[in-house]
Design a protein around this motif. Structure first.
Motif, PDB file in Angstrom:
ATOM      1  N   ASN A   1     -61.393  78.811  89.659  1.00 52.29           N
ATOM      2  CA  ASN A   1     -61.945  79.019  90.997  1.00 52.29           C
ATOM      3  C   ASN A   1     -63.459  78.855  91.039  1.00 52.29           C
ATOM      4  O   ASN A   1     -64.082  79.096  92.074  1.00 52.29           O
ATOM      5  N   GLY A   2     -64.035  78.469  89.904  1.00 52.46           N
ATOM      6  CA  GLY A   2     -65.478  78.262  89.864  1.00 52.46           C
ATOM      7  C   GLY A   2     -66.288  79.523  89.641  1.00 52.46           C
ATOM      8  O   GLY A   2     -67.515  79.492  89.745  1.00 52.46           O
ATOM      9  N   ASN A   3     -65.617  80.631  89.306  1.00 53.46           N
ATOM     10  CA  ASN A   3     -66.317  81.887  89.058  1.00 53.46           C
ATOM     11  C   ASN A   3     -66.684  82.020  87.583  1.00 53.46           C
ATOM     12  O   ASN A   3     -65.899  81.642  86.702  1.00 53.46           O
ATOM     13  N   LEU A   4     -67.884  82.570  87.326  1.00 56.05           N
ATOM     14  CA  LEU A   4     -68.318  82.739  85.940  1.00 56.05           C
ATOM     15  C   LEU A   4     -67.560  83.878  85.278  1.00 56.05           C
ATOM     16  O   LEU A   4     -67.403  84.961  85.846  1.00 56.05           O
ATOM     17  N   GLN A   5     -67.077  83.618  84.064  1.00 54.21           N
ATOM     18  CA  GLN A   5     -66.370  84.614  83.273  1.00 54.21           C
ATOM     19  C   GLN A   5     -66.992  84.677  81.875  1.00 54.21           C
ATOM     20  O   GLN A   5     -67.604  83.714  81.414  1.00 54.21           O
ATOM     21  N   GLU A   6     -66.810  85.822  81.222  1.00 51.97           N
ATOM     22  CA  GLU A   6     -67.348  85.975  79.872  1.00 51.97           C
ATOM     23  C   GLU A   6     -66.393  85.367  78.850  1.00 51.97           C
ATOM     24  O   GLU A   6     -65.209  85.685  78.827  1.00 51.97           O
ATOM     25  N   TYR A   7     -66.915  84.487  78.014  1.00 50.03           N
ATOM     26  CA  TYR A   7     -66.118  83.880  76.954  1.00 50.03           C
ATOM     27  C   TYR A   7     -66.286  84.640  75.646  1.00 50.03           C
ATOM     28  O   TYR A   7     -65.320  85.023  74.996  1.00 50.03           O
ATOM     29  N   GLN A   8     -67.521  84.891  75.266  1.00 48.33           N
ATOM     30  CA  GLN A   8     -67.764  85.611  74.019  1.00 48.33           C
ATOM     31  C   GLN A   8     -69.178  86.161  73.986  1.00 48.33           C
ATOM     32  O   GLN A   8     -70.118  85.478  74.369  1.00 48.33           O
ATOM     33  N   LYS A   9     -69.306  87.413  73.568  1.00 44.79           N
ATOM     34  CA  LYS A   9     -70.641  87.939  73.309  1.00 44.79           C
ATOM     35  C   LYS A   9     -71.069  87.457  71.936  1.00 44.79           C
ATOM     36  O   LYS A   9     -70.249  87.268  71.047  1.00 44.79           O
ATOM     37  N   ILE A  10     -72.369  87.247  71.784  1.00 44.78           N
ATOM     38  CA  ILE A  10     -72.896  86.710  70.534  1.00 44.78           C
ATOM     39  C   ILE A  10     -73.248  87.868  69.611  1.00 44.78           C
ATOM     40  O   ILE A  10     -74.140  88.662  69.900  1.00 44.78           O
ATOM     41  N   SER A  11     -72.544  87.994  68.525  1.00 45.85           N
ATOM     42  CA  SER A  11     -72.766  89.097  67.594  1.00 45.85           C
ATOM     43  C   SER A  11     -73.903  88.743  66.643  1.00 45.85           C
ATOM     44  O   SER A  11     -74.318  87.594  66.525  1.00 45.85           O
ATOM     45  N   GLY A  12     -74.415  89.781  65.946  1.00 47.95           N
ATOM     46  CA  GLY A  12     -75.457  89.564  64.945  1.00 47.95           C
ATOM     47  C   GLY A  12     -76.848  89.902  65.423  1.00 47.95           C
ATOM     48  O   GLY A  12     -77.811  89.757  64.679  1.00 47.95           O
ATOM     49  N   GLY A  13     -76.976  90.378  66.678  1.00 50.38           N
ATOM     50  CA  GLY A  13     -78.292  90.732  67.191  1.00 50.38           C
ATOM     51  C   GLY A  13     -78.733  92.116  66.737  1.00 50.38           C
ATOM     52  O   GLY A  13     -78.033  92.813  66.003  1.00 50.38           O
TER      53      GLY A  13
ATOM     54  N   ILE B   1     -74.637  86.224  75.905  1.00 46.80           N
ATOM     55  CA  ILE B   1     -73.210  86.007  76.160  1.00 46.80           C
ATOM     56  C   ILE B   1     -72.968  84.551  76.540  1.00 46.80           C
ATOM     57  O   ILE B   1     -73.730  83.968  77.310  1.00 46.80           O
ATOM     58  N   ILE B   2     -71.906  83.981  75.995  1.00 48.83           N
ATOM     59  CA  ILE B   2     -71.467  82.641  76.387  1.00 48.83           C
ATOM     60  C   ILE B   2     -70.500  82.797  77.561  1.00 48.83           C
ATOM     61  O   ILE B   2     -69.551  83.587  77.501  1.00 48.83           O
ATOM     62  N   MET B   3     -70.757  82.071  78.647  1.00 47.54           N
ATOM     63  CA  MET B   3     -69.957  82.164  79.858  1.00 47.54           C
ATOM     64  C   MET B   3     -69.218  80.843  80.105  1.00 47.54           C
ATOM     65  O   MET B   3     -69.565  79.815  79.535  1.00 47.54           O
ATOM     66  N   TYR B   4     -68.208  80.891  80.968  1.00 50.92           N
ATOM     67  CA  TYR B   4     -67.524  79.671  81.396  1.00 50.92           C
ATOM     68  C   TYR B   4     -67.082  79.855  82.844  1.00 50.92           C
ATOM     69  O   TYR B   4     -67.038  80.985  83.352  1.00 50.92           O
ATOM     70  N   LYS B   5     -66.763  78.764  83.502  1.00 52.59           N
ATOM     71  CA  LYS B   5     -66.279  78.819  84.879  1.00 52.59           C
ATOM     72  C   LYS B   5     -64.760  78.698  84.885  1.00 52.59           C
ATOM     73  O   LYS B   5     -64.184  77.806  84.268  1.00 52.59           O
ATOM     74  N   ASP B   6     -64.116  79.647  85.616  1.00 54.79           N
ATOM     75  CA  ASP B   6     -62.653  79.591  85.691  1.00 54.79           C
ATOM     76  C   ASP B   6     -62.216  78.555  86.721  1.00 54.79           C
ATOM     77  O   ASP B   6     -63.052  77.815  87.276  1.00 54.79           O
TER      78      ASP B   6
ATOM     79  N   ILE C   1     -75.317  81.959  78.676  1.00 53.32           N
ATOM     80  CA  ILE C   1     -75.172  80.526  78.385  1.00 53.32           C
ATOM     81  C   ILE C   1     -73.884  80.024  79.034  1.00 53.32           C
ATOM     82  O   ILE C   1     -72.783  80.407  78.628  1.00 53.32           O
ATOM     83  N   VAL C   2     -74.018  79.211  80.058  1.00 55.75           N
ATOM     84  CA  VAL C   2     -72.853  78.674  80.759  1.00 55.75           C
ATOM     85  C   VAL C   2     -72.404  77.405  80.045  1.00 55.75           C
ATOM     86  O   VAL C   2     -73.130  76.408  79.980  1.00 55.75           O
ATOM     87  N   ALA C   3     -71.187  77.454  79.477  1.00 55.05           N
ATOM     88  CA  ALA C   3     -70.674  76.345  78.670  1.00 55.05           C
ATOM     89  C   ALA C   3     -69.488  75.683  79.362  1.00 55.05           C
ATOM     90  O   ALA C   3     -68.952  76.195  80.352  1.00 55.05           O
ATOM     91  N   THR C   4     -69.072  74.564  78.814  1.00 53.56           N
ATOM     92  CA  THR C   4     -67.964  73.793  79.395  1.00 53.56           C
ATOM     93  C   THR C   4     -66.620  74.169  78.805  1.00 53.56           C
ATOM     94  O   THR C   4     -65.622  73.513  79.059  1.00 53.56           O
ATOM     95  N   VAL C   5     -66.575  75.225  78.031  1.00 52.45           N
ATOM     96  CA  VAL C   5     -65.367  75.589  77.309  1.00 52.45           C
ATOM     97  C   VAL C   5     -64.226  75.999  78.245  1.00 52.45           C
ATOM     98  O   VAL C   5     -64.448  76.633  79.272  1.00 52.45           O
TER      99      VAL C   5
END
Length: 370
Positions: free
Chosen positions: A93-105, A86-91, A350-354
């Motif tokens: 408030n600095g909390n980790l949130q789910e951006y997108q699950k990686i399909s194709g596995g 899963i690709i994550m991002y910080k909102d 995966i914590v991203a800057t998105v």
């Protein structure tokens, strides 16, 4: 005369003594019979021990051969079970949130720690699959014997002799029961591996691994993926009847698929609730209330956070793929193929800057061709 009387008295005493001796003879014979039976029993026991020992030699040799071909002391820290990344991002408030699950596995599966799994889920599993789970050492001798006897004389149409520990071994190794000599070897390996799991890990760790690897319908693996798939919830939010349904599916994922066989699924769920009541995990009132509910399947739209449906990667996700795979491939012992498998199936977070809002606008601009 006196002497005659004395002699007669003596004979009388002798006669009485003789009667007494005669009366004691059966007791002596009884003792002899008893000791002879005892000796014969001891000889028989010794013979059985000798024969049993001789018989055990090839059996032990067989077991050693069955378990030494591969390393069956499984590592729960490296199960090899495909887990969705899963690709994550910080909102804000600095909390980790789910951006997108990686399909194709290979499967839709998400690992959840034991402390975050609902108690009802654990109780449903124990009540349904293995009521002695907390007490045995990985396998149950009575259940194993009964299952073996049942294979010969068919006391029941089916009987699952496998404990939760043995089921976990099957989930991790992918080995299924087969007939004949290879089937016996597999069962021996399974029992050995279950015993080794109990030697090396706590019951809580084994239960955690089990609930994260139970097969559900389709490519769904594990309770967390099931919670997302069927109820659009985090596994920690599941209620009693939802936990019972998920555990019920594991017995036969095709037969109890809630989408294709909802009636079967509901009947099985209610059976699990009944088992939980038998074990006193829930009250009769709780059982009856739960059995009167419908399956409660999520019927809304399925987006990027859902485990089903085709997920279209954003442009940002494509960039993430290139960066992460290249970084993984550069690590010792890795190559490009391994890095790609790890990206899709390694359960990475995966914590991203998105920024999802900004990225959505950018994606819209590119889709319009500007």
């Amino acid at each position: 005369s006196s002497g005659g009387r004395g002699g007669n008295g003596g004979r009388g005493n002798s006669g009485r003594s003789g009667c007494a001796d005669g009366g004691s003879k059966p007791t002596s014979v009884g003792k002899m019979v008893f000791f002879n039976i005892l000796k014969a029993g001891l000889v028989l026991v010794c013979l059985l021990v000798i024969v049993g020992t001789i018989a055990m030699v090839p059996l032990v040799s067989y077991a050693v051969t069955a378990t030494s071909s591969e390393d069956y002391e499984l590592d729960l820290m490296d199960t090899g079970v495909a887990q969705t990344s899963i690709i994550m991002y910080k909102d804000a408030n600095g909390n980790l949130q789910e951006y997108q699950k990686i399909s194709g596995g290979e499967s839709n599966s998400f690992w959840t720690a034991y402390s975050d799994l609902p108690k009802y889920l654990e109780q449903a599993a124990v009540a349904t699959e293995d009521r002695e789970f907390w007490d045995h050492g990985g396998f149950s001798i009575p259940r194993t014997i009964f299952a073996a006897v049942n294979q010969i004389i068919k006391i029941r149409p089916t009987f699952g002799g496998s404990t939760i520990d043995q089921q976990l071994v099957k989930n991790l190794t992918g080995e299924k029961t087969v007939d004949g000599d290879e089937g016996i070897k597999r069962k021996i390996r399974e029992i050995y591996a279950a015993w080794a799991l109990n030697k090396n890990y706590s019951k809580q760790a084994i239960m955690e691994a089990y609930l994260n690897t139970i097969p559900l319908s389709g490519t769904i693996v594990g309770a967390s993926a099931g919670a997302r798939e069927y109820f659009y919830k985090d596994v920690g939010e599941l209620n009693l009847q939802e936990c019972a349904m998920i555990i019920g599916i594991t017995n036969a994922p095709g037969r109890y698929n809630p989408y294709t066989n909802p009636e079967n699924c509901m009947k099985r769920r209610n059976d699990v609730l009944y088992f939980m009541w038998q074990c006193e995990y829930i009250t009769e009132e709780e059982m009856l209330a739960a059995t009167e509910t419908d399956l409660g399947l999520y019927e809304g739209p399925r987006g990027n956070n859902q485990t089903t449906g085709q997920v279209v990667n954003s442009y940002f996700a494509d960039v993430i793929y290139e960066a992460v795979v290249n970084d993984l491939a550069a690590q010792p012992g890795m190559n490009l193929a391994k890095a790609r498998w790890q990206y899709y199936n390694g359960g990475l977070r995966i914590v991203a800057t998105v920024d999802p809002n900004v990225q959505s606008v950018m994606d819209g601009v590119y889709e319009q061709g500007y």
